[in-house]
Design a protein around this motif. Structure first.
Motif, PDB file in Angstrom:
ATOM      1  N   TYR A  36       8.831   0.586  -1.042  1.00  0.00           N
ATOM      2  CA  TYR A  36       7.701  -0.218  -0.571  1.00  0.00           C
ATOM      3  C   TYR A  36       6.858  -0.719  -1.737  1.00  0.00           C
ATOM      4  CZ  TYR A  36       3.991  -1.714   2.625  1.00  0.00           C
ATOM      5  OH  TYR A  36       3.083  -2.461   3.328  1.00  0.00           O
ATOM      6  N   SER A  37       6.489   0.199  -2.614  1.00  0.00           N
ATOM      7  CA  SER A  37       5.622  -0.218  -3.721  1.00  0.00           C
ATOM      8  C   SER A  37       6.329  -1.240  -4.611  1.00  0.00           C
ATOM      9  CB  SER A  37       5.164   0.989  -4.533  1.00  0.00           C
ATOM     10  OG  SER A  37       6.245   1.830  -4.807  1.00  0.00           O
TER      11      SER A  37
ATOM     12  N   LYS B 147      -3.030   3.203  -8.755  1.00  0.00           N
ATOM     13  CA  LYS B 147      -2.762   4.529  -8.182  1.00  0.00           C
ATOM     14  C   LYS B 147      -3.535   5.596  -8.948  1.00  0.00           C
ATOM     15  CE  LYS B 147       0.687   4.925  -5.090  1.00  0.00           C
ATOM     16  NZ  LYS B 147       0.521   5.733  -3.899  1.00  0.00           N
TER      17      LYS B 147
ATOM     18  N   LYS C 249      -5.857   9.216   2.672  1.00  0.00           N
ATOM     19  CA  LYS C 249      -5.214   9.532   3.948  1.00  0.00           C
ATOM     20  C   LYS C 249      -4.145  10.620   3.752  1.00  0.00           C
ATOM     21  CE  LYS C 249      -4.352   8.204   8.221  1.00  0.00           C
ATOM     22  NZ  LYS C 249      -4.929   7.946   9.411  1.00  0.00           N
TER      23      LYS C 249
ATOM     24  N   PHE D 156      -7.480   4.237  -0.166  1.00  0.00           N
ATOM     25  CA  PHE D 156      -7.443   4.692   1.223  1.00  0.00           C
ATOM     26  C   PHE D 156      -6.151   5.457   1.530  1.00  0.00           C
ATOM     27  CE2 PHE D 156      -6.092   3.906   5.627  1.00  0.00           C
ATOM     28  CZ  PHE D 156      -7.089   4.616   6.279  1.00  0.00           C
ATOM     29  N   ILE D 157      -5.010   4.906   1.078  1.00  0.00           N
ATOM     30  CA  ILE D 157      -3.754   5.600   1.421  1.00  0.00           C
ATOM     31  C   ILE D 157      -3.656   6.948   0.700  1.00  0.00           C
ATOM     32  CG2 ILE D 157      -2.394   3.579   2.133  1.00  0.00           C
ATOM     33  CD1 ILE D 157      -0.925   3.920  -0.577  1.00  0.00           C
TER      34      ILE D 157
ATOM     35  N   TRP E  48       4.168  10.058  -0.971  1.00  0.00           N
ATOM     36  CA  TRP E  48       4.760   9.122   0.013  1.00  0.00           C
ATOM     37  C   TRP E  48       5.742   8.174  -0.661  1.00  0.00           C
ATOM     38  CZ3 TRP E  48      -0.120   7.606   3.376  1.00  0.00           C
ATOM     39  CH2 TRP E  48      -0.402   8.671   4.241  1.00  0.00           C
ATOM     40  N   ASP E  49       5.408   7.739  -1.867  1.00  0.00           N
ATOM     41  CA  ASP E  49       6.309   6.811  -2.565  1.00  0.00           C
ATOM     42  C   ASP E  49       7.653   7.471  -2.867  1.00  0.00           C
ATOM     43  OD1 ASP E  49       4.856   4.226  -3.150  1.00  0.00           O
ATOM     44  OD2 ASP E  49       3.383   5.676  -3.818  1.00  0.00           O
TER      45      ASP E  49
ATOM     46  N   TYR F  69       0.252  -1.478 -10.651  1.00  0.00           N
ATOM     47  CA  TYR F  69       0.293  -0.590  -9.496  1.00  0.00           C
ATOM     48  C   TYR F  69       0.026   0.858  -9.916  1.00  0.00           C
ATOM     49  CZ  TYR F  69       1.861   1.377  -5.070  1.00  0.00           C
ATOM     50  OH  TYR F  69       1.912   2.054  -3.878  1.00  0.00           O
TER      51      TYR F  69
ATOM     52  N   GLN G 188      -7.579  -0.286  -0.739  1.00  0.00           N
ATOM     53  CA  GLN G 188      -6.439   0.105   0.101  1.00  0.00           C
ATOM     54  C   GLN G 188      -5.606   1.210  -0.555  1.00  0.00           C
ATOM     55  OE1 GLN G 188      -5.520  -0.545   3.166  1.00  0.00           O
ATOM     56  NE2 GLN G 188      -7.235  -1.908   3.553  1.00  0.00           N
ATOM     57  N   ILE G 189      -5.420   1.089  -1.861  1.00  0.00           N
ATOM     58  CA  ILE G 189      -4.666   2.121  -2.589  1.00  0.00           C
ATOM     59  C   ILE G 189      -5.416   3.456  -2.488  1.00  0.00           C
ATOM     60  CG2 ILE G 189      -3.869   2.844  -4.900  1.00  0.00           C
ATOM     61  CD1 ILE G 189      -2.230   0.527  -4.161  1.00  0.00           C
TER      62      ILE G 189
ATOM     63  N   ARG H 230      -6.278  14.107   2.401  1.00  0.00           N
ATOM     64  CA  ARG H 230      -7.602  14.520   2.916  1.00  0.00           C
ATOM     65  C   ARG H 230      -7.636  15.977   3.376  1.00  0.00           C
ATOM     66  NH1 ARG H 230      -5.035  11.899   6.874  1.00  0.00           N
ATOM     67  NH2 ARG H 230      -5.554  12.236   9.073  1.00  0.00           N
TER      68      ARG H 230
ATOM     69  N   MET I  78      -7.750  -4.558  -2.909  1.00  0.00           N
ATOM     70  CA  MET I  78      -6.501  -3.874  -3.189  1.00  0.00           C
ATOM     71  C   MET I  78      -6.722  -2.420  -3.582  1.00  0.00           C
ATOM     72  SD  MET I  78      -4.181  -6.506  -5.322  1.00  0.00           S
ATOM     73  CE  MET I  78      -4.278  -8.213  -4.896  1.00  0.00           C
TER      74      MET I  78
END
Lengths: 321, 230
Positions: free
Chosen positions: B89-90, B104, B11, B7-8, B81-82, B100, B4-5, B14, B1
């Motif tokens: 989504y979150s 983050k 992303k 990674f986003i 993004w959130d 969460y 993935q957090i 970067r 998890m």
């Protein structure tokens, strides 16, 4: 109906139970004393015009807003107390796209799958193909239909016990809409999952829902099995109609207006009609010439037509709504 | 998890993070450019040391500035993004909100290490490329730790502020401003009318001093940022 329930599957309880829910986000709108029951295994169509409170109800179900009072239970767990458990069992497709725009389709799937131990990777791969989703395309660059299909893929491949779909096909073209609905029906046909789908597209709900709830301006007007709803509201053609409805008439008169065309009598829209009630008209000298079954859309419109003047009256007299 | 957090976040940031890493790496090297190294002659060495310290002092404010920019960038990007999707989504993921937020925050903190490590490598290379005059010492690791702490503190403060809605952030900033301004006015009034003993006391200066000196949260910004010092 397209409903494809597994034969012999019995409903075990209620997937969603809302009791006495009150929520007021601002001055103008409120959900008032909302009571709603979605039996487990049902495909429940949550119907209402724009702004009636469908999305607000769903946000409360998903724990995204806090109710003023009342009780919400989803799959046996209280919201928001057992939210983590209920969310892990619920597939959710919101009204507006909610995915991260900078991720690709594949990355979005990888991200989402991490949070759901029941994730079905094989089915996800199949759905990518059958939905013709480009795995390396960024979500922000997908078309509306593709985003809709991706959101549905994510919700379905969790293999949820409950699917909460907030106008999932709104704005999609008929081909995409059919693909999305077919995927839902396939899933429901092989599981006992419950579907709670909100929409104002009445014909869509009529095709595959087996329960219906009608919400208007924060109030649930009715909730019943689809067939009962469709059978309950009838259009009557009455000749020699009295000024006032017969006092002993046990059904509710939703509306009456002069008929047009060749027919000289009046058209009445009634709720709870039984054939033997024609005798009530006969006693006042009127004759019921014709009884017509209304489809869901006509029934829905007639229901709203009777509910709205009541609301307008309440607003005009300053009564709290 | 967490992966993935992380990674986003990566992303999303970067393209902003890479220039930050380059600047963080290059700044120490730039700072020492043109500095005269030590000499056998004590007089020349003394002059070189004085010149070196003066030049480093002139560059010093840039280091916390870059660290702060790194912190701000990571904090704002954590929620970008959130915010765009109204956090729908979150909030629909099976997570406790605090969990969460912690994931983050952890993800951002890990990414923050990249410019800090780049700075540390740059600082080590920069100081090792010089012959340090007698009486002076190089502090690349100490300054790199200060760089990391500054970035982390700015990141944490901004992360908390950015976690809420834009309106909430504005309210917090507005209330802080009102508190400072009204405090200044009250003490000014008290000093002139009731308690002449506190006349001249500045509430603003006191608050600033409180936060910038030990144990204030921003003390790390005001310490020594000299890569080479006595």
């Amino acid at each position: 109906m397209l409903s494809m329930k597994k034969p012999g599957v019995k409903s075990m309880g209620n997937a969603i139970e809302i009791r006495g829910l009150n929520w007021r986000p601002g001055k103008d709108f409120a959900l008032r004393d909302l009571n709603l029951t979605v039996p487990e295994g049902a495909i429940y169509g949550f119907l209402g015009p724009n702004g009636s409170g469908k999305t607000s109800t769903i946000r409360l179900l998903m724990g995204m807003a806090k109710a003023g009072s009342g009780k919400i239970e989803v799959l046996g767990g209280s919201v928001p107390e057992d939210l983590r458990r209920t969310l892990s069992l619920t597939g959710y497709v919101p009204e507006r796209p909610h995915l991260y725009p900078g991720l690709t389709v594949r990355e979005s799937i990888n991200f989402h799958s991490t949070f759901f131990p029941t994730w079905d990777g094989g089915w996800a791969r199949n759905l990518i193909d059958s939905f013709a989703l480009p795995p390396t395309a960024k979500v922000g660059r997908l078309s509306k239909g593709e985003v809709g299909k991706l959101m549905m893929l994510l919700a379905l491949c969790q293999r949820p016990r409950l699917l909460v779909l907030d106008e999932p096909t709104d704005g999609l073209d008929p081909v995409v809409r059919r693909e999305v609905l077919t995927a839902i029906m396939e899933y429901v046909s092989e599981t006992t999952a419950t579907v709670f789908i909100s929409s104002h597209l009445v014909h869509e709900l009529e095709r595959f829902c087996d329960w219906i709830g009608v919400l208007e301006y924060g109030t649930l007007l009715t909730e019943m099995p689809m067939e009962a709803f469709k059978n309950e509201i009838k259009r009557l053609r009455v000749v020699g109609a009295p000024q006032e409805p017969p006092g002993d008439l046990p059904c509710q008169v939703l509306g009456r207006h002069p008929s047009d065309g060749l027919f000289t009598g009046e058209t009445w829209v009634v709720r709870g009609w039984e054939e033997e009630m024609a005798a009530c008209f006969a006693s006042s000298g009127a004759v019921v010439k014709d009884v017509t079954h209304l489809d869901l859309e006509d029934g829905f419109v007639e229901l709203l037509r009777t509910a709205r003047p009541e609301r307008w009256r309440e607003q005009a007299t300053g009564k709290e709504v | 998890m967490f992966q993935q957090i992380l990674f986003i976040h990566w992303k999303g940031i970067r393209f902003g993070l890479l220039p930050l890493m380059v600047v963080s790496f290059g700044l120490p090297l730039l700072v020492v450019q043109g500095l005269v190294s030590g000499s056998e002659d004590p007089e020349v060495a003394s002059l070189a040391a004085t010149g070196m310290l003066g030049a480093l002092r002139a560059w010093a404010p840039l280091l916390p500035l870059i660290a702060s920019i790194a912190g701000v960038t990571l904090a704002l990007s954590a929620w970008a993004w959130d915010h765009r999707q109204n956090h729908v989504y979150s909030l629909s993921l099976p997570f406790a909100r605090w969990e969460y937020v912690l994931l983050k925050m952890g993800g951002g903190a890990v990414l923050l290490l990249l410019p800090c490590i780049a700075f540390w490598i740059g600082a080590v290379l920069a100081t090792s490329s010089l012959e340090i005059p007698i009486g002076l010492r190089a502090y690349p690791t100490a300054v790199a730790i200060r760089f990391l702490l500054t970035a982390l503190i700015i990141y944490s403060a901004l992360f908390a502020l950015a976690a809420g809605t834009f309106r909430t952030a504005i309210w917090i900033l507005f209330l802080a401003t009102v508190l400072l301004v009204s405090g200044e006015m009250i003490f000014d009034f008290l000093g002139r009318t009731i308690h002449p003993s506190i006349d001249g006391f500045s509430f603003l200066e006191w608050a600033l001093d409180l936060s910038l000196s030990w144990p204030g949260p921003f003390e790390v910004l005001t310490g020594s940022w000299m890569l080479i010092d006595v």
